[in-house]
Design a protein around this motif. Structure first.
Motif, PDB file in Angstrom:
ATOM      1  N   GLN A  53       4.051 -23.145  -4.794  1.00 17.34           N
ATOM      2  CA  GLN A  53       5.365 -23.163  -4.334  1.00 17.34           C
ATOM      3  C   GLN A  53       5.009 -21.163  -3.964  1.00 17.34           C
ATOM      4  O   GLN A  53       6.106 -21.055  -3.123  1.00 17.34           O
ATOM      5  N   LEU A  54       4.583 -20.387  -4.616  1.00 18.57           N
ATOM      6  CA  LEU A  54       4.853 -18.945  -3.945  1.00 18.57           C
ATOM      7  C   LEU A  54       3.663 -19.291  -2.801  1.00 18.57           C
ATOM      8  O   LEU A  54       3.560 -17.861  -2.346  1.00 18.57           O
ATOM      9  N   THR A  55       3.349 -19.322  -1.767  1.00 22.20           N
ATOM     10  CA  THR A  55       1.928 -19.633  -1.416  1.00 22.20           C
ATOM     11  C   THR A  55       3.089 -20.324   0.027  1.00 22.20           C
ATOM     12  O   THR A  55       4.015 -21.291   0.758  1.00 22.20           O
ATOM     13  N   ARG A  56       2.383 -19.048   1.099  1.00 23.84           N
ATOM     14  CA  ARG A  56       3.481 -19.670   2.149  1.00 23.84           C
ATOM     15  C   ARG A  56       2.859 -20.707   2.755  1.00 23.84           C
ATOM     16  O   ARG A  56       1.749 -21.382   3.008  1.00 23.84           O
ATOM     17  N   LYS A  57       3.867 -22.132   3.252  1.00 31.10           N
ATOM     18  CA  LYS A  57       3.962 -22.288   4.193  1.00 31.10           C
ATOM     19  C   LYS A  57       3.536 -22.921   5.447  1.00 31.10           C
ATOM     20  O   LYS A  57       3.586 -24.019   6.131  1.00 31.10           O
ATOM     21  N   VAL A  63     -10.167 -23.870   8.374  1.00 32.14           N
ATOM     22  CA  VAL A  63     -10.993 -24.667   9.077  1.00 32.14           C
ATOM     23  C   VAL A  63     -10.873 -26.359   8.951  1.00 32.14           C
ATOM     24  O   VAL A  63     -11.201 -26.847   9.482  1.00 32.14           O
ATOM     25  N   ASP A  64     -10.118 -26.107   8.005  1.00 32.08           N
ATOM     26  CA  ASP A  64      -9.682 -28.011   7.713  1.00 32.08           C
ATOM     27  C   ASP A  64      -8.922 -28.804   8.508  1.00 32.08           C
ATOM     28  O   ASP A  64      -8.321 -29.750   8.478  1.00 32.08           O
ATOM     29  N   GLY A  65      -7.951 -28.264   9.161  1.00 32.80           N
ATOM     30  CA  GLY A  65      -7.016 -28.524  10.034  1.00 32.80           C
ATOM     31  C   GLY A  65      -5.606 -28.691   9.126  1.00 32.80           C
ATOM     32  O   GLY A  65      -4.464 -29.221   9.237  1.00 32.80           O
ATOM     33  N   GLN A  66      -5.775 -28.363   7.699  1.00 33.61           N
ATOM     34  CA  GLN A  66      -5.057 -29.097   7.251  1.00 33.61           C
ATOM     35  C   GLN A  66      -3.361 -28.117   6.813  1.00 33.61           C
ATOM     36  O   GLN A  66      -3.453 -27.319   6.445  1.00 33.61           O
ATOM     37  N   THR A  67      -2.537 -28.882   7.233  1.00 32.62           N
ATOM     38  CA  THR A  67      -0.841 -28.334   6.935  1.00 32.62           C
ATOM     39  C   THR A  67      -0.786 -28.180   5.826  1.00 32.62           C
ATOM     40  O   THR A  67      -0.745 -28.714   5.302  1.00 32.62           O
TER      41      THR A  67
END
Length: 454
Positions: A53-57, A63-67
């Motif tokens: 929840q505290l991590t910027r989205k 490197v994995d290209g995952q959003t």
């Protein structure tokens, strides 16, 4: 999806996580010399959920290209998997993707690292635990990347210290390539003094050893902190707390003949001294102190600045060096006069920061000049408000007004290139500004406003 511990609060996270952090902090506070060996058991699903929840989205992908959106499509499963790999030691820290951004006047670039989204979540979870411990140890002179502390508080403390001491001699300290040269061996030794939890320390070691992906190849730096990760500033504070803060308070100040104080924001720091001989003695040993921990003073950017309060009747023949100026946290600090003519320390936007901000706005205006004018105005308004939010302090109105003036010029120049037939003259532009006005210049932070006008 909600964690099993209940609904997430608006401030820190679930109540259970808050309680655990408070327990860790209290234990660290009442036992300042104790080495903590069992912390990872506090990290459960609620904990990593709150870290998510505290991590910027909205950050760039790793490197994995995952959003963030990709990760959240099966959030519960992903977080359980992350927690299991973290606890079992099977989590592998992926390389960070390196990107170069303009630095200073744009002639140089600064490398930044972009971790994967999942790595950001786990770094946040580990940082939460370590922060609860080290916040009980860090000194008041440290302001950078600490909860409840801001750059404006550091500026306020510096201002009050200089005014209370009547100026003096300012040692403007610059550590050359600090975040790239931090020694891993020394960092591990410093961490050993306080935290030896095997699970947490194993993760820190993995991040220190994670590679950097650039131009299709992965390299493994021998030193430095995990680039772009939220744990990097904390590790930097742990390092400089021992190398600089405690050394200055416990060993340097007791040996000085006059007053002195230190203000540090991450690796950006100034030391102020009442007496010149004290300042020169510290400058002589500071390089040796840093070298002991693998760090180097920048030979050109580190300088001793005469900053004594000017006498009201001083002239060029009184033998005292004229007060200089120095930059700290984006502001140039210099001696001026209050409204009643008394000496006072003023702050204005540093010229390098102003030039950089104007250049970025001009580039944005050119890149977006074909968008609807209403959208351009809204974008520029956000940029002005963001500039005011940081640089809008007492005494800096003229620099703020100058920035707004340059924003207007850059906007008109960009609009003038949209068509060769209908030129955007200043008269036409003034009419446009009536329909789409930009925010007025304003001071947001009244830092030391009372004392600045004695």
């Amino acid at each position: 999806m909600e964690p099993r511990g209940g609904k997430v609060t608006e401030t820190l996270g679930s109540e259970s996580t808050f309680t655990k952090l408070a327990r860790i902090a209290e234990l660290a506070r009442v036992t300042p010399k104790r080495v903590l060996t069992t912390l990872a058991h506090h990290v459960d699903f609620d904990w990593v959920y709150d870290a998510h929840q505290l991590t910027r989205k909205d950050g760039a992908v790793g490197v994995d290209g995952q959003t963030a959106a990709d990760y959240e499509r099966d959030l519960g499963t992903n977080l359980w998997s992350l927690l299991e790999r973290f606890k079992s030691g099977t989590y592998r820290a992926p390389p960070v993707r390196r990107k170069h951004i303009p630095k200073g006047d744009g002639t140089k670039t600064r490398p930044i690292g972009i971790p994967t989204f999942e790595d950001k979540v786990l770094q946040r979870a580990v940082t939460m635990a370590l922060t609860a411990v080290y916040e009980q140890d860090f000194l008041d002179c440290s302001y950078g990347f600490r909860p409840g502390r801001t750059a404006h508080q550091a500026l306020e403390a510096l201002w009050r210290g200089l005014m209370g001491m009547g100026g003096g001699w300012v040692l403007d300290v610059d550590i050359e390539a600090f975040f790239d040269s931090l020694d891993h061996g020394h960092l591990r030794s410093l961490l050993d003094r306080r935290v030896r939890d095997g699970v947490l320390r194993r993760m820190v070691d993995k991040w220190l050893a994670a590679g950097v992906l650039e131009n299709g190849s992965v390299s493994y730096p021998d030193g430095g902190t995990p680039q772009g990760g939220v744990i990097s500033p904390l590790l930097a504070n742990v390092y400089l707390h021992e190398v600089v803060d405690e050394w200055f308070e416990a060993e340097v100040k007791p040996r000085l003949r006059g007053r002195a104080f230190l203000i540090r924001y991450a690796d950006d720091m100034v030391m102020a001294f009442e007496r010149e001989d004290d300042a020169r003695r510290v400058l002589d040993v500071l390089g040796k102190r840093l070298a002991k921990y693998g760090l180097t003073l920048h030979p050109e950017k580190t300088r001793l600045v005469p900053f004594r309060m000017p006498r009201p009747t001083a002239d060029a023949t009184d033998g005292r060096p004229r007060p200089g100026s120095f930059d700290f946290l984006g502001f140039t600090h210099y001696w001026g006069k209050s409204r009643k003519g008394r000496p006072v320390v003023w702050r204005k936007t540093a010229s390098t920061r102003l030039v950089r901000a104007v250049k970025r706005v001009a580039e944005w205006c050119m890149a977006n000049r074909h968008r609807p004018v209403r959208e351009q105005c809204a974008g520029l308004a956000r940029k002005l408000q963001g500039h005011h939010a940081y640089y809008g302090i007492t005494g800096n109105y003229s620099a703020l007004a100058r920035f707004r003036h340059h924003v207007r010029r850059a906007w008109r120049r960009a609009l003038d290139t949209r068509s060769q037939r209908a030129r955007m003259t200043w008269d036409r532009f003034k009419l446009l500004l009536r329909r789409h006005p930009l925010p007025l210049t304003r001071v947001v932070h009244s830092i030391s406003s009372r004392a600045a006008n004695p």
